[in-house]
Design a protein around this motif. Structure first.
Motif, PDB file in Angstrom:
ATOM      1  N   LEU A 274     -15.974  31.639 -13.036  1.00 52.41           N
ATOM      2  CA  LEU A 274     -16.402  30.446 -13.114  1.00 52.41           C
ATOM      3  C   LEU A 274     -17.545  29.961 -12.096  1.00 52.41           C
ATOM      4  N   ILE A 275     -18.521  29.715 -12.549  1.00 56.56           N
ATOM      5  CA  ILE A 275     -19.750  29.551 -11.831  1.00 56.56           C
ATOM      6  C   ILE A 275     -20.305  27.821 -11.882  1.00 56.56           C
ATOM      7  N   THR A 276     -20.441  27.370 -10.857  1.00 55.68           N
ATOM      8  CA  THR A 276     -20.815  25.977 -10.939  1.00 55.68           C
ATOM      9  C   THR A 276     -22.265  25.685 -10.217  1.00 55.68           C
ATOM     10  N   LEU A 277     -23.115  24.731 -10.931  1.00 52.84           N
ATOM     11  CA  LEU A 277     -24.375  24.653 -10.470  1.00 52.84           C
ATOM     12  C   LEU A 277     -24.424  23.154 -10.178  1.00 52.84           C
ATOM     13  N   ASP A 278     -25.400  22.759  -9.383  1.00 49.24           N
ATOM     14  CA  ASP A 278     -25.757  21.543  -8.965  1.00 49.24           C
ATOM     15  C   ASP A 278     -27.185  21.259  -8.666  1.00 49.24           C
ATOM     16  N   PHE A 279     -27.574  20.238  -7.540  1.00 48.19           N
ATOM     17  CA  PHE A 279     -28.760  19.796  -7.280  1.00 48.19           C
ATOM     18  C   PHE A 279     -29.324  21.038  -6.547  1.00 48.19           C
ATOM     19  N   GLN A 280     -28.448  21.720  -5.748  1.00 48.69           N
ATOM     20  CA  GLN A 280     -28.719  22.829  -4.962  1.00 48.69           C
ATOM     21  C   GLN A 280     -29.569  23.927  -5.695  1.00 48.69           C
ATOM     22  N   ASP A 281     -29.291  24.091  -6.726  1.00 46.02           N
ATOM     23  CA  ASP A 281     -29.689  25.307  -7.687  1.00 46.02           C
ATOM     24  C   ASP A 281     -30.851  24.974  -8.515  1.00 46.02           C
ATOM     25  N   GLU A 282     -31.271  23.633  -8.310  1.00 45.45           N
ATOM     26  CA  GLU A 282     -32.550  23.193  -8.966  1.00 45.45           C
ATOM     27  C   GLU A 282     -32.313  23.161 -10.596  1.00 45.45           C
ATOM     28  N   LEU A 283     -31.093  23.110 -10.933  1.00 44.87           N
ATOM     29  CA  LEU A 283     -30.760  23.112 -12.293  1.00 44.87           C
ATOM     30  C   LEU A 283     -30.165  21.739 -12.927  1.00 44.87           C
ATOM     31  N   ILE A 284     -29.718  20.918 -11.908  1.00 50.25           N
ATOM     32  CA  ILE A 284     -29.592  19.390 -12.332  1.00 50.25           C
ATOM     33  C   ILE A 284     -30.623  18.754 -11.551  1.00 50.25           C
ATOM     34  N   GLU A 303     -35.079  11.370  -0.710  1.00 50.17           N
ATOM     35  CA  GLU A 303     -34.394  11.656   0.593  1.00 50.17           C
ATOM     36  C   GLU A 303     -32.888  11.790   0.577  1.00 50.17           C
ATOM     37  N   LEU A 304     -32.273  10.878  -0.065  1.00 48.37           N
ATOM     38  CA  LEU A 304     -30.765  11.315  -0.181  1.00 48.37           C
ATOM     39  C   LEU A 304     -30.362  12.315  -0.952  1.00 48.37           C
ATOM     40  N   ILE A 305     -31.144  12.552  -1.992  1.00 44.80           N
ATOM     41  CA  ILE A 305     -30.896  13.759  -2.825  1.00 44.80           C
ATOM     42  C   ILE A 305     -31.212  15.079  -2.110  1.00 44.80           C
ATOM     43  N   ASN A 306     -32.260  15.202  -1.256  1.00 46.84           N
ATOM     44  CA  ASN A 306     -32.395  16.265  -0.430  1.00 46.84           C
ATOM     45  C   ASN A 306     -31.445  16.639   0.456  1.00 46.84           C
ATOM     46  N   GLU A 307     -30.808  15.315   1.070  1.00 50.00           N
ATOM     47  CA  GLU A 307     -29.799  15.511   2.169  1.00 50.00           C
ATOM     48  C   GLU A 307     -28.671  16.157   1.482  1.00 50.00           C
TER      49      GLU A 307
END
Length: 318
Positions: A274-284, A303-307
């Motif tokens: 199971l692989i989870t993707l999020d903002f950190q992966d630049e895929l959301i 700024e909040l998204i970067n944090e």
């Protein structure tokens, strides 16, 4: 029925034997995509096809797709046809394919199966999961900031969608006085139900709506534009549908994810897990902001998204 089952299994066995020569290298040979709708029916399906096209161009392989594949028999026949065409990487463009892939994966040990947003995996079955809670949260913050009536609506397809809860939390974080109305279509595709829900919400003072279903989000956005209300886009950047209406969009880059997954498979790095993707992966990501949103707030959101990318903590979790 028993005779049909035996024939299908026998055909599958023949395919494995006849296809062995295709899979000697362990790298991508050909790639297949199963879609439970027509390719051009909605943005989600179109993105799946785009991902397949990216793989075709990058790896110079043959790609195949089959539309409106929803039953066990159709899936079995489609997978068998793919294998006969030398396919050794198969994408199922819906969480509905998870159970079916788990059932047949052992029959095709040299084929890797990939599907989205599911909770099961095996040695040659991978589930790609978008963590949509955070994208809902940040979209909710935008909605909470921009409402003037403090009435906000969510038109979700199903109650299990994590972005619904995330959106609710984001609205309340930004605007504790806001009231959020949540209704469900219980369908990804029923536009009439979705627009009917919107009409009722609009009559109750809702001035920002988040339609969480890619088949109906565009039509709900157009209805909101007619009423001079705001909306949040879904799956793809929908600002162009109604530039004065769409505040931002919650985007899942499944097309890019498919290309990345194919690269991992080609390099022997794709695990059955199971692989989870999020903002950190630049895929959301969030889509382009509406010009009506104050620049100061746009900067705060970025700024909040970067944090969040750095810490993994949403603003309400710190």
């Amino acid at each position: 029925m028993r005779k049909i089952t035996i024939v299908l299994l026998f055909v599958a066995g023949i395919s494995i034997l006849s296809g062995c020569s295709y899979f000697d290298t362990g790298q991508i040979q050909n790639v297949g995509l199963l879609v439970d709708t027509a390719i051009d029916e909605n943005a989600w399906s179109e993105k799946g096809y785009k991902g397949l096209s990216l793989i075709e161009e990058r790896f110079d392989v043959q790609v195949y797709y089959k539309e409106n594949i929803t039953t066990e028999e159709e899936i079995n026949e489609a997978v068998d046809a793919f294998v006969q065409d030398g396919v050794n990487l198969i994408f199922g463009h819906s969480n509905m394919y998870g159970d079916y892939f788990m059932d047949i994966a052992e029959l095709y040990p040299d084929v890797h199966f990939v599907y989205v947003n599911g909770g099961e995996s095996s040695e040659n079955v991978t589930s790609l999961n978008f963590n949509s809670h955070a994208m809902g949260f940040f979209a909710g913050m935008v909605a909470g900031e921009m409402t003037t009536t403090d009435e906000i609506g969510v038109i979700a397809a199903f109650s299990w969608q994590p972005e619904t809860e995330g959106f609710y939390e984001g609205v309340k974080y930004q605007n504790p006085d806001a009231h959020i109305r949540v209704n469900y279509t219980n369908s990804w595709t029923n536009i009439d139900i979705a627009t009917g829900i919107y009409k009722t919400m609009q009559q109750n003072g809702v001035d920002v709506v988040y339609p969480i279903g890619d088949s109906y989000s565009g039509e709900v956005i157009r209805k909101a534009a007619e009423d001079q209300n705001y909306a949040i886009g879904y799956i793809t950047d929908q600002l162009s549908i109604a530039p004065n209406t769409v505040l931002t969009s919650t985007i899942q880059h499944v097309d890019e994810l498919y290309e990345i997954t194919a690269e991992q498979f080609n390099e022997g790095r794709l695990a059955g897990e199971l692989i989870t993707l999020d903002f950190q992966d630049e895929l959301i990501t969030l889509g382009e902001f509406n010009e009506a949103i104050p620049e100061v707030f746009q900067e705060e959101m970025n700024e909040l998204i970067n944090e969040y990318k750095e810490t993994g903590l949403l603003p309400n979790e710190r």
